[in-house]
Design an enzyme around this catalytic site. Structure first.
Site, PDB file in Angstrom:
ATOM      1  N   ASN A  25       0.856  -1.182   0.000  1.00 23.74           N
ATOM      2  CA  ASN A  25       0.000   0.000   0.000  1.00 23.74           C
ATOM      3  C   ASN A  25       0.897   1.238   0.000  1.00 23.74           C
ATOM      4  O   ASN A  25       2.130   1.122  -0.089  1.00 23.74           O
ATOM      5  CB  ASN A  25      -0.969  -0.013   1.191  1.00 23.74           C
ATOM      6  CG  ASN A  25      -0.248  -0.080   2.536  1.00 23.74           C
ATOM      7  OD1 ASN A  25       0.915   0.302   2.648  1.00 23.74           O
ATOM      8  ND2 ASN A  25      -0.945  -0.564   3.549  1.00 23.74           N
ATOM      9  N   ASP A 214     -11.316  -4.000  -0.570  1.00 20.38           N
ATOM     10  CA  ASP A 214     -10.366  -3.561   0.440  1.00 20.38           C
ATOM     11  C   ASP A 214      -9.775  -2.201   0.082  1.00 20.38           C
ATOM     12  O   ASP A 214      -9.538  -1.362   0.961  1.00 20.38           O
ATOM     13  CB  ASP A 214      -9.246  -4.601   0.597  1.00 20.38           C
ATOM     14  CG  ASP A 214      -8.308  -4.281   1.744  1.00 20.38           C
ATOM     15  OD1 ASP A 214      -8.679  -4.541   2.902  1.00 20.38           O
ATOM     16  OD2 ASP A 214      -7.208  -3.755   1.476  1.00 20.38           O
TER      17      ASP A 214
END
Length: 342
Positions: A25, A214
């Site tokens: 991320n 997500d």
């Protein structure tokens, strides 16, 4: 097939791969959606293998539900993720696969249990993906193990039916919403389903959908906190209908509840066929994600309170609070049970 013809479950599947920079991320941890995608891939492989141990029509295991998924520890770039998937229960038309993810630091040899999940699949015929095939039964170590599996099967079946019955429309946020309100952080992602998203039978991999969910949930959590956030857990993910190649999916996330340490985000996936006339948008998947806020040293930070406006938001907040308290009580009970065993 009679009980006497029950087969040994397919051997547990073990997959592993090193986590690369493109798995991260924006702050450098492995993306929660990557872990979910790996879990589903392992479940699909072991489920499909088992369903094709019988004679007759060939089929593929299609994901219909993911039980609550615990993100116990973050996985970091450079670590090796070991994914183990094992069939633990079969009904006439479905099977349960339990999956664990171990993260290994290959420099020190240290390992940790990072994630665990239970997934439910149904086998679809290769000749007609809308046809549900029978599942070969498995042998159980004991009658108690089979009975516990049956209880889990009945519970998830009931919850899937209840979830399908309470589908509601997503209301767009108001213009210029106030910070820390539901409307302020509500986010949507629009994605055209292409061949790389799909199985050989032209419907979307469950893991692809979960990764998109997500991502959207993470955006909502980051907008609410304006900090580094990570996935802590995912409540049951219900796959109501297949999403076919050529559909446009709209993935929407909205805050439902916030405690002082965590945020619950409802994520809804709607699909709309792009090239087929007369086909209307439909709800394909739904779930609740829980995120926590972290400082630069990965220590938990307080979460800003969620400002509620209106009866609908209050209703969702109370329902989220009930789930939060239930999950908290279950964690404490599991911790006490583990302490007694030691």
């Amino acid at each position: 097939m009679s009980a006497s013809q029950a087969r040994e479950a397919a051997s547990p599947l073990q997959l592993c791969r090193i986590m690369r920079p493109d798995d991260a991320n924006i702050v450098g941890n492995v993306h929660g959606g990557i872990i979910l995608k790996m879990i589903e891939e392992a479940g699909c492989i072991v489920g499909t293998r088992h369903c094709n141990t019988q004679s007759g029509d060939r089929g593929v295991a299609a994901l219909v539900r993911v039980e609550k998924t615990e993100f116990l520890f973050p996985v970091f770039i450079g670590e090796v993720a070991h994914v183990t998937a094992e069939i633990t229960y079969t009904s006439k038309h479905s099977l349960e696969v339990q999956v664990k993810v171990m993260a290994e630091n290959i420099l020190t040899g240290a390992k940790k249990l990072a994630n665990k999940a239970a997934l439910w699949y149904v086998p679809c015929s290769l000749q007609n993906v809308d046809k549900i095939m029978q599942v070969p039964p498995i042998k159980y170590a004991s009658a108690e193990q089979e009975e516990e599996g049956k209880k889990r099967y009945e519970a998830q079946k009931m919850e899937r039916l209840e979830t399908k019955a309470r589908i509601e429309e997503v209301v767009p946020p108001p213009p210029n919403p106030e910070q820390h309100t539901v409307g302020f952080s509500q986010s949507s992602l629009i994605h055209l389903v292409g061949p790389s998203d799909c199985t050989l039978h032209h419907y979307v991999h469950g893991g692809v959908t979960m990764k998109l969910m997500d991502e959207v949930a993470g955006i909502v959590a980051a907008r609410h906190c304006n900090t580094n956030i990570v996935t802590a857990s995912v409540d049951a993910i219900n796959f109501h209908r297949k999403i076919n190649k050529g559909c446009v999916v709209t993935v929407t996330g909205r805050m439902t509840f916030a405690s002082n340490k965590s945020m619950e985000i409802e994520v809804l996936v709607d699909a709309s066929p792009l090239m087929e006339k007369g086909k209307e948008k439909y709800r394909a998947v739904s779930a609740f994600f829980t995120f926590i806020s972290l400082d630069k040293d990965n220590r938990p930070l307080p979460v800003p309170p969620l400002k509620i406006d209106g009866e609908e938001e209050q209703r969702r907040f109370e329902e989220g609070k009930a789930r939060y308290l239930h999950n908290k009580a279950k964690r404490l009970a599991d911790k006490e049970a583990a302490a007694h065993q030691n």
